[in-house]
Design a protein around this motif. Sequence first.
Motif, PDB file in Angstrom:
ATOM      1  N   PHE A 199      22.586 -21.105  13.956  1.00 32.87           N
ATOM      2  CA  PHE A 199      21.543 -20.585  14.853  1.00 32.87           C
ATOM      3  C   PHE A 199      20.862 -19.381  14.209  1.00 32.87           C
ATOM      4  CE2 PHE A 199      24.685 -22.490  17.747  1.00 32.87           C
ATOM      5  CZ  PHE A 199      23.885 -23.261  18.566  1.00 32.87           C
ATOM      6  N   SER A 248      18.392 -20.239  11.320  1.00 31.58           N
ATOM      7  CA  SER A 248      17.133 -20.808  11.823  1.00 31.58           C
ATOM      8  C   SER A 248      16.269 -19.711  12.433  1.00 31.58           C
ATOM      9  CB  SER A 248      17.409 -21.875  12.882  1.00 31.58           C
ATOM     10  OG  SER A 248      17.983 -23.008  12.302  1.00 31.58           O
ATOM     11  N   TYR A 257      27.690 -26.930  18.245  1.00 30.33           N
ATOM     12  CA  TYR A 257      27.555 -28.084  17.363  1.00 30.33           C
ATOM     13  C   TYR A 257      28.817 -28.462  16.579  1.00 30.33           C
ATOM     14  CZ  TYR A 257      26.804 -24.503  13.808  1.00 30.33           C
ATOM     15  OH  TYR A 257      26.950 -23.430  12.984  1.00 30.33           O
ATOM     16  N   PRO A 274      21.404 -27.884  17.102  1.00 28.06           N
ATOM     17  CA  PRO A 274      21.177 -27.704  15.663  1.00 28.06           C
ATOM     18  C   PRO A 274      21.410 -29.010  14.897  1.00 28.06           C
ATOM     19  CG  PRO A 274      22.490 -25.897  16.488  1.00 28.06           C
ATOM     20  CD  PRO A 274      22.368 -26.888  17.607  1.00 28.06           C
ATOM     21  N   ASP A 298      14.098 -27.114  14.239  1.00 26.39           N
ATOM     22  CA  ASP A 298      15.093 -27.306  15.295  1.00 26.39           C
ATOM     23  C   ASP A 298      14.797 -26.380  16.469  1.00 26.39           C
ATOM     24  OD1 ASP A 298      16.325 -24.757  14.921  1.00 26.39           O
ATOM     25  OD2 ASP A 298      17.499 -25.552  13.251  1.00 26.39           O
ATOM     26  N   THR A 301      16.308 -23.657  17.639  1.00 24.57           N
ATOM     27  CA  THR A 301      16.325 -22.206  17.429  1.00 24.57           C
ATOM     28  C   THR A 301      15.080 -21.756  16.675  1.00 24.57           C
ATOM     29  OG1 THR A 301      18.680 -22.536  17.171  1.00 24.57           O
ATOM     30  CG2 THR A 301      17.865 -20.321  16.824  1.00 24.57           C
TER      31      THR A 301
END
Lengths: 376, 327
Positions: A45, A48, A232, A259, A305, A307
């Motif tokens: 996270f 990203s 995830y 993710p 994605d 995030t």
Amino acid sequence: MTTTRRTLLLAGAGALAAPALAVAQSRDAIRIGAVGPYSGNAAAFGISMREAIDLVVDQRNRAGGLLGRRIEVMHGDDAGRPEEAANISRRFASRDRVSLVLGSVSSPASLAAAQVLRDEEVAQITISATAQRITRQGNPWVFRSAVPDRKLVSDLVDFIAEKHPTHRRFGFLYVNDDFGKGGFDSFVEFGRARGFSITAEERYSRGDIDFTAQLTRIRASQPDAMIDWSRYAEGALILRQARQVQLGLQIYGSDGVAPPAYLELAGEAANGVIYATHFSPATASGAEAERFMAAIRQAYNKPADMTHAQAFDAATIACDAILRARSADRQPVRDAIRQTDFNSVRGPFRYDQFGDPTLVTHVVRIVNGRETNARA
Amino acid sequence: MNASRRDWTIAFAGIGFAALLPFLAPDGFVMHLMTSVAIAAMLALGLQMLLGVSGQLSIGQAAFFGLGAYGAALMTKEAGLPFLLALPLAGVIGGIASLAMVPITRLRGPYLAVATLGFSIMVYLVLKNEEWATGGSYGLIGIPRPELFGFRLRDPMLWYWFCAAVAALTYVGMLLLQTSRFGRALHAVRQNEDAARASGLRVTLLKSQCFVISAVVSGMAGALFAHHLRYLNPNDFTFWKSIEILIMVVIGGVGSLAGAVLGAAVVVVLPELLRVVGDYRMLVFGAMLVAVMLVGEGGLAGIIGGLWRRAAALLRRPRPALRSAAE
């Protein structure tokens, strides 16, 4: 031996002097602080988040910056630890003199940062933190880019009731922390109105790798479907093990599995999973989303994605607020953030009275290893 | 006797420096960080009492720290007790919890260490799961600002002074303890437990007393921590916290009180300074730990002591040379 010691001491002295140099470099830039888990078990996270923020700032700087000044982002790694998030926030506020702070990703780290930033009167836009209470503390300095977990869960409950009316009894598996507990409590609350019931409540600790006991108990309780409120890494293991124990149930998941690492880790076992998310290339529409996805692909050679989208919007809100306020001072910036009204990559974006966005959420189904729109 | 005078000199020089620090660096973040150092120093002193003085290895100090922190936070937030009362009571909570450890003070070395680890895991799980009291994994929000006699410590400089003063009192108290009859008995226990027992020392009682003192200090550090961040989360009281405290003591020098404080400063400040290295921050931090351990077994206190002796020797050496030149 003496020389080695001297070298080590010199290296130590160098390390102490370096930050002083870094601070002295740029005086006139507008500073934005970004705090996130760039290391640790939520790093997917965090990375990203950093990529998307850097992208926005890069674009703005190439177009001449804001108010004739360059933007400088200062990144701080909290490794997902609340104490670190508080330390970084204090540094951003008192030493780095930032105009506002973006972050963090996890709810506890965001809450710890919020306590400090409220004291110091610096506006904060959290990225992925979904705990309802972040914006319910009467704190006028905190805003959120994500949709709170209650809204996300309530949308998922509605989706199940409308599209899969035969699913009424659920085995619920969740990670025993703020994220998993928040998902479970909300699901029980909203599910009750739809006549849903829970046949088995199973939890595990962050970092566990064996879930067969929980999955077996869920199977034995004979539910219609399973809900898995995981992040995830654990979520992918759960999918693989569900297949091994021949669970044979439809699995619904949370935004924690959004993710792309989830699909990579789970492989074939992910097919058929349905989850709620804040953003998906499969459900995105509009020129902003197209431009955003193209920019991420061009800059980082990977698909955008969830995030990315949350951080991209947060950074855009920050830059626009500074422009509208015609100032990088903290109070005007905060007031301008409150007035946010624009087309974000996730659709029309405004803030309600608490500082939560009024956005729609998405539900996706995995088909052949790719997200598809489950509402279609 | 001489060594004791040196210890007092170091103590007062350190306390003087800590008191004057706000004038040298009047900066909100420095004050915040130095307050964290003062709190960490108390934790390190607490463990030094166990490891350096009585030779007991605990890797569960985070448990007493966490109990003190949550206890004090609940006292000021829910019960409305004044902060000045919550601070010693947090120490009492830590002390009472440590009484659970009395049966295990008979254990030695790794067995004792694992038992303390088990205790800290239990405390972590309680903090995380007893939501009605601790807020669970969401954490405890909205801890009030510390108040002294109705006066709010809003200024970070005042709050720093307060925490530094508590840490300084702890330091002086430990120094007095170390040179007392009690301290000498503990030294005897550390050096040879069987010999100490044969000389008539009540070894188990001494070790338990040591555990309680260490836990009281850690609990009070917890009370300061709770009102420093004003947000508590179980994730800050994991096994990693105990290891951090152990690193402070070992890197500072096992057995040296000044070393414990120095170690605390290094463990708190160095990762912040290393933020310039970006993603390699903790890697560099780890490498530096290995380097310090390689250079000297006595930690930073040992290294500095060695440098001091060498400098003193250098100063002394020229004298005979001068005399020979005069002749």
